[in-house]
Design an enzyme around this catalytic site. Sequence first.
Site, PDB file in Angstrom:
ATOM      1  N   GLU A 100       0.828  -1.201   0.000  1.00  0.00           N
ATOM      2  CA  GLU A 100       0.000   0.000   0.000  1.00  0.00           C
ATOM      3  C   GLU A 100       0.868   1.258   0.000  1.00  0.00           C
ATOM      4  OE1 GLU A 100      -4.209  -1.016   1.921  1.00  0.00           O
ATOM      5  OE2 GLU A 100      -2.664  -0.829   3.434  1.00  0.00           O
ATOM      6  N   CYS A 124       5.545  -4.612  16.280  1.00  0.00           N
ATOM      7  CA  CYS A 124       5.006  -3.585  17.191  1.00  0.00           C
ATOM      8  C   CYS A 124       3.525  -3.891  17.455  1.00  0.00           C
ATOM      9  CB  CYS A 124       5.174  -2.186  16.582  1.00  0.00           C
ATOM     10  SG  CYS A 124       6.898  -1.752  16.309  1.00  0.00           S
ATOM     11  N   CYS A 127       0.511  -1.949  15.589  1.00  0.00           N
ATOM     12  CA  CYS A 127       0.638  -1.675  14.145  1.00  0.00           C
ATOM     13  C   CYS A 127       0.066  -2.802  13.297  1.00  0.00           C
ATOM     14  CB  CYS A 127       2.120  -1.460  13.822  1.00  0.00           C
ATOM     15  SG  CYS A 127       2.399  -1.060  12.095  1.00  0.00           S
ATOM     16  N   GLY A 167       6.523  -1.896   6.545  1.00  0.00           N
ATOM     17  CA  GLY A 167       7.906  -2.356   6.594  1.00  0.00           C
ATOM     18  C   GLY A 167       8.810  -1.490   7.446  1.00  0.00           C
ATOM     19  N   GLU A 168       9.971  -2.042   7.750  1.00  0.00           N
ATOM     20  CA  GLU A 168      10.985  -1.327   8.521  1.00  0.00           C
ATOM     21  C   GLU A 168      12.128  -0.998   7.549  1.00  0.00           C
ATOM     22  OE1 GLU A 168      11.771   0.146  11.456  1.00  0.00           O
ATOM     23  OE2 GLU A 168      13.716   0.372  10.467  1.00  0.00           O
ATOM     24  N   SER A 199      11.645   6.609   8.714  1.00  0.00           N
ATOM     25  CA  SER A 199      11.179   6.301  10.061  1.00  0.00           C
ATOM     26  C   SER A 199      11.609   4.897  10.458  1.00  0.00           C
ATOM     27  CB  SER A 199       9.647   6.415  10.083  1.00  0.00           C
ATOM     28  OG  SER A 199       9.149   6.129  11.359  1.00  0.00           O
ATOM     29  N   SER A 222      10.715   5.968  15.966  1.00  0.00           N
ATOM     30  CA  SER A 222       9.448   5.595  16.587  1.00  0.00           C
ATOM     31  C   SER A 222       9.743   5.236  18.037  1.00  0.00           C
ATOM     32  CB  SER A 222       8.833   4.406  15.855  1.00  0.00           C
ATOM     33  OG  SER A 222       8.577   4.781  14.536  1.00  0.00           O
ATOM     34  N   HIS A 224       7.643   6.062  21.194  1.00  0.00           N
ATOM     35  CA  HIS A 224       6.388   5.560  21.771  1.00  0.00           C
ATOM     36  C   HIS A 224       6.411   5.226  23.258  1.00  0.00           C
ATOM     37  CE1 HIS A 224       5.303   5.653  17.660  1.00  0.00           C
ATOM     38  NE2 HIS A 224       5.719   4.461  17.317  1.00  0.00           N
TER      39      HIS A 224
HETATM   40  N1  SAH Z   1       8.852   0.599  10.648  1.00  0.00           N
HETATM   41  C1  SAH Z   1       9.011   1.992  10.657  1.00  0.00           C
HETATM   42  C2  SAH Z   1       8.106   2.762   9.711  1.00  0.00           C
HETATM   43  C3  SAH Z   1       6.657   2.349   9.588  1.00  0.00           C
HETATM   44  S1  SAH Z   1       5.412   2.914  10.628  1.00  0.00           S
HETATM   45  C4  SAH Z   1       8.864   2.522  12.065  1.00  0.00           C
HETATM   46  O1  SAH Z   1       8.603   1.750  12.965  1.00  0.00           O
HETATM   47  O2  SAH Z   1       9.094   3.696  12.274  1.00  0.00           O
HETATM   48  C5  SAH Z   1       5.272   4.631  10.609  1.00  0.00           C
HETATM   49  C6  SAH Z   1       4.903   5.186  11.979  1.00  0.00           C
HETATM   50  O3  SAH Z   1       3.556   4.836  12.395  1.00  0.00           O
HETATM   51  C7  SAH Z   1       5.808   4.664  13.088  1.00  0.00           C
HETATM   52  O4  SAH Z   1       6.145   5.704  13.935  1.00  0.00           O
HETATM   53  C8  SAH Z   1       4.916   3.657  13.783  1.00  0.00           C
HETATM   54  O5  SAH Z   1       5.350   3.337  15.061  1.00  0.00           O
HETATM   55  C9  SAH Z   1       3.592   4.407  13.744  1.00  0.00           C
HETATM   56  N2  SAH Z   1       2.428   3.564  14.020  1.00  0.00           N
HETATM   57  C10 SAH Z   1       2.282   2.248  13.838  1.00  0.00           C
HETATM   58  N3  SAH Z   1       1.049   1.851  14.204  1.00  0.00           N
HETATM   59  C11 SAH Z   1       0.396   2.955  14.645  1.00  0.00           C
HETATM   60  C12 SAH Z   1      -0.911   3.198  15.142  1.00  0.00           C
HETATM   61  N4  SAH Z   1      -1.805   2.221  15.256  1.00  0.00           N
HETATM   62  N5  SAH Z   1      -1.227   4.464  15.489  1.00  0.00           N
HETATM   63  C13 SAH Z   1      -0.333   5.475  15.359  1.00  0.00           C
HETATM   64  N6  SAH Z   1       0.904   5.307  14.872  1.00  0.00           N
HETATM   65  C14 SAH Z   1       1.281   4.056  14.531  1.00  0.00           C
END
Ligand code: SAH
Length: 349
Positions: A100, A124, A127, A167-168, A199, A222, A224
């Site tokens: 996507e 995570c 996610c 993806g990461e 990110s 990220s 959190h």
């Molecule tokens: N893997 C990378 C990039 C993808 S996610 C990373 O972890 O940064 C992009 C961002 O969205 C990251 O900061 C991730 O932690 C955040 N994210 C993932 N799930 C989420 C959710 N349900 N609500 C808000 N942010 C979220």
Amino acid sequence: MSCQGTYDTKRDILSLRQGELRDILLEYGEKGFRASQIFKWLHQKRVKDFDSMTNLSEELRKRLSNEFRIMSVNPVKRLSSRIDGTEKLLYELEDGNHIETVIMSYEHGDSLCVSTQVGCRMGCRFCASTIAGFKRNLAPSEILLQLYETERLTGRKVSSIVLMGIGEPLDNYENVTAFMDILSSPEGAGMSLRHLSLSTCGLVERIYELAELKSQLTLSISLHASNDETRSRLMPINNKYGLDELMRACRHYFDVTGRRISFEYALIDGENDTKSDALGLSSLIRGMPAHVNIIPVNKIKERDYSSSRQSAAAFCRMLTELGINATVRRTLGSDIDAACGQLRREYEI
Ligand code: SAH
């Protein structure tokens, strides 16, 4: 479902850096400037076959098409938000996998959120991208094609890119850095890396490697959580690289590149939203030129994490009072499941 036959053995020309293409052409006995011509056909004019490269000899075009293929991605679904002009595209890759891509509109222009892997192995908790697990890395071409195809389909011009889709990115380091080189090459897509954000959930060794590139991109971490216990509960990667190690890498990144780091903080009710979390966060990043982006956690159907804009605003105020540079990020495309963390590997088409 993968393509069979000779097709499979042809090299993916869109994934080559300009220098790699040049070396191949020199080996063919061609002049170096041919690489520049071909690179422009591929990444600026974005042609889909070698026959369109009209300033090359017929012989060279034939040779190229015998040895290379120009990859494509096939749009199979397009959703438009009724709220904010965000659009989500579902692309089918040549091997039948799906990814996507999201295009969002901001005051300073349109921004594209691209995927870097089919699925994700980081796990995570909040996610959706990780739920169906990891399938494979995307090639540089498949990352670039999300830009080329989305611009073509929507007629919109992308002015910045965020590697925040599925993806990461640092778990696909080689391909992501090749993508960056092609994207920023003046004879390629020509986008300055100042307009790119990467990110990561915090792959520490790769952050050190990335620092050595001294690139102008914006690194987003990220985060959190502000303590190891909470972070490990939300993000398994924290068991491998704890907060101390991660913050050391961030400070090093800033020292080497001079680029301010952006920290993402998905606010979750009852998990990471108290005054003591704000205090912890402020002491983690104190003294570091940084910005905290607070995101009220977006809902995914498999979990019951929630938050609200009010809590995000309150948490933001606590940080600001502590002298931390923080803002609440606008949530875009939530009605089409296009917001942070809502993209996934498997869908109903
Ligand atoms: N893997 C990378 C990039 C993808 S996610 C990373 O972890 O940064 C992009 C961002 O969205 C990251 O900061 C991730 O932690 C955040 N994210 C993932 N799930 C989420 C959710 N349900 N609500 C808000 N942010 C979220």
